[in-house]
Design a protein around this motif. Sequence first.
Motif, PDB file in Angstrom:
ATOM      1  N   LEU A  21       0.826  -1.208   0.000  1.00 49.40           N
ATOM      2  CA  LEU A  21       0.000   0.000   0.000  1.00 49.40           C
ATOM      3  C   LEU A  21       0.859   1.257   0.000  1.00 49.40           C
ATOM      4  CD1 LEU A  21      -2.789  -1.056   2.538  1.00 49.40           C
ATOM      5  CD2 LEU A  21      -2.952  -0.974   0.049  1.00 49.40           C
ATOM      6  N   GLY A  22       1.954   1.252   0.775  1.00 43.02           N
ATOM      7  CA  GLY A  22       2.836   2.416   0.814  1.00 43.02           C
ATOM      8  C   GLY A  22       3.487   2.673  -0.530  1.00 43.02           C
ATOM      9  N   ALA A  23       3.986   1.627  -1.173  1.00 42.39           N
ATOM     10  CA  ALA A  23       4.615   1.790  -2.487  1.00 42.39           C
ATOM     11  C   ALA A  23       3.587   2.233  -3.529  1.00 42.39           C
ATOM     12  CB  ALA A  23       5.270   0.482  -2.910  1.00 42.39           C
ATOM     13  N   SER A  24       2.375   1.722  -3.424  1.00 44.25           N
ATOM     14  CA  SER A  24       1.318   2.118  -4.367  1.00 44.25           C
ATOM     15  C   SER A  24       0.998   3.601  -4.219  1.00 44.25           C
ATOM     16  CB  SER A  24       0.060   1.274  -4.131  1.00 44.25           C
ATOM     17  OG  SER A  24       0.311  -0.090  -4.355  1.00 44.25           O
ATOM     18  N   ALA A  25       0.955   4.075  -2.983  1.00 43.64           N
ATOM     19  CA  ALA A  25       0.689   5.493  -2.755  1.00 43.64           C
ATOM     20  C   ALA A  25       1.803   6.348  -3.344  1.00 43.64           C
ATOM     21  CB  ALA A  25       0.541   5.762  -1.258  1.00 43.64           C
ATOM     22  N   ALA A  26       3.058   5.934  -3.166  1.00 45.93           N
ATOM     23  CA  ALA A  26       4.184   6.706  -3.689  1.00 45.93           C
ATOM     24  C   ALA A  26       4.164   6.766  -5.214  1.00 45.93           C
ATOM     25  CB  ALA A  26       5.491   6.102  -3.195  1.00 45.93           C
ATOM     26  N   ARG A  27       3.872   5.648  -5.855  1.00 42.35           N
ATOM     27  CA  ARG A  27       3.821   5.627  -7.319  1.00 42.35           C
ATOM     28  C   ARG A  27       2.654   6.471  -7.833  1.00 42.35           C
ATOM     29  NH1 ARG A  27       6.597   1.724 -10.149  1.00 42.35           N
ATOM     30  NH2 ARG A  27       4.937   1.548 -11.686  1.00 42.35           N
ATOM     31  N   ALA A  28       1.527   6.411  -7.134  1.00 43.88           N
ATOM     32  CA  ALA A  28       0.363   7.196  -7.567  1.00 43.88           C
ATOM     33  C   ALA A  28       0.598   8.693  -7.418  1.00 43.88           C
ATOM     34  CB  ALA A  28      -0.872   6.774  -6.774  1.00 43.88           C
ATOM     35  N   ALA A  29       1.462   9.078  -6.466  1.00 45.24           N
ATOM     36  CA  ALA A  29       1.728  10.507  -6.240  1.00 45.24           C
ATOM     37  C   ALA A  29       2.510  11.127  -7.382  1.00 45.24           C
ATOM     38  CB  ALA A  29       2.492  10.688  -4.934  1.00 45.24           C
ATOM     39  N   ARG A  30       3.281  10.325  -8.129  1.00 51.24           N
ATOM     40  CA  ARG A  30       4.020  10.808  -9.307  1.00 51.24           C
ATOM     41  C   ARG A  30       4.924  11.992  -8.966  1.00 51.24           C
ATOM     42  NH1 ARG A  30      -0.879  10.609 -13.808  1.00 51.24           N
ATOM     43  NH2 ARG A  30      -1.285   8.368 -13.631  1.00 51.24           N
ATOM     44  N   THR A  31       5.693  11.840  -7.919  1.00 52.76           N
ATOM     45  CA  THR A  31       6.713  12.810  -7.468  1.00 52.76           C
ATOM     46  C   THR A  31       6.126  14.099  -6.915  1.00 52.76           C
ATOM     47  OG1 THR A  31       7.088  14.076  -9.511  1.00 52.76           O
ATOM     48  CG2 THR A  31       8.191  11.920  -9.316  1.00 52.76           C
ATOM     49  N   ARG A  32       4.832  14.187  -6.745  1.00 52.66           N
ATOM     50  CA  ARG A  32       4.233  15.422  -6.226  1.00 52.66           C
ATOM     51  C   ARG A  32       4.001  15.285  -4.721  1.00 52.66           C
ATOM     52  NH1 ARG A  32       2.424  18.902 -10.128  1.00 52.66           N
ATOM     53  NH2 ARG A  32       2.395  18.073 -12.251  1.00 52.66           N
ATOM     54  N   PRO A  33       4.734  16.064  -3.885  1.00 49.58           N
ATOM     55  CA  PRO A  33       4.623  15.933  -2.426  1.00 49.58           C
ATOM     56  C   PRO A  33       3.212  16.177  -1.893  1.00 49.58           C
ATOM     57  CG  PRO A  33       6.614  17.134  -3.007  1.00 49.58           C
ATOM     58  CD  PRO A  33       5.829  16.980  -4.274  1.00 49.58           C
ATOM     59  N   ARG A  34       2.501  17.139  -2.489  1.00 45.98           N
ATOM     60  CA  ARG A  34       1.155  17.427  -1.991  1.00 45.98           C
ATOM     61  C   ARG A  34       0.189  16.287  -2.321  1.00 45.98           C
ATOM     62  NH1 ARG A  34       0.505  23.931  -3.406  1.00 45.98           N
ATOM     63  NH2 ARG A  34       2.305  24.594  -2.136  1.00 45.98           N
ATOM     64  N   ARG A  35       0.354  15.712  -3.477  1.00 44.16           N
ATOM     65  CA  ARG A  35      -0.485  14.561  -3.835  1.00 44.16           C
ATOM     66  C   ARG A  35      -0.140  13.369  -2.938  1.00 44.16           C
ATOM     67  NH1 ARG A  35      -0.453  12.680  -9.966  1.00 44.16           N
ATOM     68  NH2 ARG A  35      -1.464  14.726 -10.158  1.00 44.16           N
ATOM     69  N   LEU A  36       1.154  13.195  -2.632  1.00 38.52           N
ATOM     70  CA  LEU A  36       1.558  12.113  -1.737  1.00 38.52           C
ATOM     71  C   LEU A  36       0.949  12.307  -0.358  1.00 38.52           C
ATOM     72  CD1 LEU A  36       3.200   9.574  -1.164  1.00 38.52           C
ATOM     73  CD2 LEU A  36       5.176  11.042  -0.680  1.00 38.52           C
ATOM     74  N   LEU A  37       0.865  13.555   0.109  1.00 32.67           N
ATOM     75  CA  LEU A  37       0.252  13.816   1.410  1.00 32.67           C
ATOM     76  C   LEU A  37      -1.211  13.388   1.411  1.00 32.67           C
ATOM     77  CD1 LEU A  37       0.398  15.005   4.272  1.00 32.67           C
ATOM     78  CD2 LEU A  37      -0.268  17.219   3.287  1.00 32.67           C
ATOM     79  N   VAL A  38      -1.923  13.703   0.353  1.00 31.23           N
ATOM     80  CA  VAL A  38      -3.332  13.289   0.254  1.00 31.23           C
ATOM     81  C   VAL A  38      -3.439  11.771   0.343  1.00 31.23           C
ATOM     82  CG1 VAL A  38      -5.354  13.197  -1.246  1.00 31.23           C
ATOM     83  CG2 VAL A  38      -4.032  15.313  -1.066  1.00 31.23           C
ATOM     84  N   LEU A  39      -2.575  11.082  -0.381  1.00 30.39           N
ATOM     85  CA  LEU A  39      -2.643   9.617  -0.398  1.00 30.39           C
ATOM     86  C   LEU A  39      -2.258   9.019   0.947  1.00 30.39           C
ATOM     87  CD1 LEU A  39      -1.121   9.032  -3.942  1.00 30.39           C
ATOM     88  CD2 LEU A  39      -3.505   8.783  -3.261  1.00 30.39           C
ATOM     89  N   VAL A  40      -1.286   9.614   1.635  1.00 29.52           N
ATOM     90  CA  VAL A  40      -0.905   9.130   2.970  1.00 29.52           C
ATOM     91  C   VAL A  40      -2.052   9.342   3.948  1.00 29.52           C
ATOM     92  CG1 VAL A  40       0.620   9.565   4.946  1.00 29.52           C
ATOM     93  CG2 VAL A  40       1.580   9.342   2.650  1.00 29.52           C
ATOM     94  N   VAL A  41      -2.716  10.486   3.871  1.00 25.24           N
ATOM     95  CA  VAL A  41      -3.860  10.755   4.745  1.00 25.24           C
ATOM     96  C   VAL A  41      -4.969   9.734   4.496  1.00 25.24           C
ATOM     97  CG1 VAL A  41      -5.759  12.378   5.156  1.00 25.24           C
ATOM     98  CG2 VAL A  41      -3.391  13.208   5.112  1.00 25.24           C
ATOM     99  N   VAL A  42      -5.283   9.484   3.230  1.00 26.26           N
ATOM    100  CA  VAL A  42      -6.331   8.508   2.894  1.00 26.26           C
ATOM    101  C   VAL A  42      -5.938   7.121   3.381  1.00 26.26           C
ATOM    102  CG1 VAL A  42      -7.507   7.342   0.987  1.00 26.26           C
ATOM    103  CG2 VAL A  42      -7.199   9.826   0.938  1.00 26.26           C
ATOM    104  N   LEU A  43      -4.692   6.743   3.148  1.00 29.58           N
ATOM    105  CA  LEU A  43      -4.222   5.419   3.547  1.00 29.58           C
ATOM    106  C   LEU A  43      -4.231   5.267   5.062  1.00 29.58           C
ATOM    107  CD1 LEU A  43      -3.033   2.718   2.703  1.00 29.58           C
ATOM    108  CD2 LEU A  43      -0.772   3.804   2.604  1.00 29.58           C
ATOM    109  N   ALA A  44      -3.735   6.283   5.784  1.00 27.20           N
ATOM    110  CA  ALA A  44      -3.708   6.219   7.247  1.00 27.20           C
ATOM    111  C   ALA A  44      -5.118   6.169   7.821  1.00 27.20           C
ATOM    112  CB  ALA A  44      -2.939   7.412   7.811  1.00 27.20           C
ATOM    113  N   ALA A  45      -6.027   6.956   7.247  1.00 31.73           N
ATOM    114  CA  ALA A  45      -7.412   6.945   7.721  1.00 31.73           C
ATOM    115  C   ALA A  45      -8.054   5.582   7.516  1.00 31.73           C
ATOM    116  CB  ALA A  45      -8.216   8.031   7.002  1.00 31.73           C
ATOM    117  N   ALA A  46      -7.794   4.961   6.361  1.00 36.42           N
ATOM    118  CA  ALA A  46      -8.386   3.651   6.066  1.00 36.42           C
ATOM    119  C   ALA A  46      -7.799   2.562   6.961  1.00 36.42           C
ATOM    120  CB  ALA A  46      -8.164   3.311   4.595  1.00 36.42           C
ATOM    121  N   VAL A  47      -6.481   2.566   7.121  1.00 38.98           N
ATOM    122  CA  VAL A  47      -5.841   1.559   7.977  1.00 38.98           C
ATOM    123  C   VAL A  47      -6.313   1.705   9.415  1.00 38.98           C
ATOM    124  CG1 VAL A  47      -3.636   0.826   8.965  1.00 38.98           C
ATOM    125  CG2 VAL A  47      -3.826   1.236   6.503  1.00 38.98           C
ATOM    126  N   THR A  48      -6.397   2.940   9.889  1.00 43.56           N
ATOM    127  CA  THR A  48      -6.866   3.175  11.253  1.00 43.56           C
ATOM    128  C   THR A  48      -8.289   2.675  11.432  1.00 43.56           C
ATOM    129  OG1 THR A  48      -5.439   5.109  11.518  1.00 43.56           O
ATOM    130  CG2 THR A  48      -7.329   4.948  12.981  1.00 43.56           C
TER     131      THR A  48
END
Length: 396
Positions: A66-93
């Motif tokens: 899941l972490g690697a998928s989020a990083a690849r989906a962000a496509r080098t954009r830090p703000r997009r990566l933050l969105v994906l980390v927030v979504v992933l953390a919320a779902a896992v929690t």
Amino acid sequence: MAVFRPRGVSEAVVAVPAAGLVVLLGIVPADAAGRTLRELAPTVGFLAGVLVFGHLCDEAGVFAYLGASAARAARTRPRRLLVLVVVLAAAVTAVLTLDATVVLLTPVVLAVTRRSAVAVRPYAYACVRLANSGSLLLPVSNLTNLLAFSTTDLSFGRFAALMLLPWLLACSGEWLGVRTYFRRDLPNAGEAPELAQPAAPRYALAVLVVTVCGFVLLSSLDVPVAWAAGAGCLLLLAPRFARRDISPRRLLDEASLGFCAFVLALAVVVDAVARHGLGSALAQLVPSGSSLAALLGIAFLAALLANVVNNLPATLVLLPLVAANPAAVLAMLVGVNVGPNATFGGSLATLLWRRMLPAEERPRVREFHAFGLLSVPLIVAVATAGLWLGVRLVGV
């Protein structure tokens, strides 16, 4: 003991003798203490089961994938990566409890951000903030939820329906807060290397989905959800039996039996304090009814108490005072789940998160509390307003 954990010793070393002492001294009658332990046993049993389940998911590669998928989906954009980390953390929690986010997901996120050549701070903060605030959604997301859920007549589905809007608002507020406070660490684009994508652990992901469905189904049938957690563990262990790739001692360690004993003992100690002054004092402060003002008052009282004495004792003290009103119980959960983001001591998950971070990446005390005090009151207020609206639309 919970804060400093000298030499890794469990909090139970203090809590269990303390519970025994209050019973021996007659501060809490033995029959009352026994009743408390019996009532909490299924909840604590589920906690142990879901901790083992999260560990087995981690060993199966779920979090790395899941972490690697989020990083690849962000496509080098830090703000997009933050969105994906927030979504992933919320779902896992929501699905695997806040402990899974702190203990299992956070290291993966830190590793991904280092390899992606972006600032670590915003993503580390996102993990802990969403570990607390993201635990509003389901009864199984947090021990505080489990304790509260057992006192209400709400079904699993109705609990989730009532908490959906507060959860979405709280998670959105956390994302906006991290993005705003750490905006200098989040440029519009970056130059990150391409990360290798691990193979999807399809069997483990399927078991995860089936187990979550089991939580919903068993709860609707009034069967303890600990059975679903246990079944999920067995399904993940089944392929490993043939390989003899199982360490019973490691599984016992992951079940955190010491922490489970701490929770049971703490309930007896908190009962002692509540019986002899604190309960009656707080009863004078707890608003009655389900109006917006009443729910806000309960949420902010719970948040304040969580930051003073930690969210687990705060839940145990406040729960008997609000148990007759499901809307008030849910408002209390907003306070004890979102509120602890204001201080290090507000939640055991935050203490664990801080302790496990590498020394060079631990947040500065001033920075952590400044961010918390600026953002938490507003998020608590907005999430509680969402709860009030949900109660009016869905009903309790």
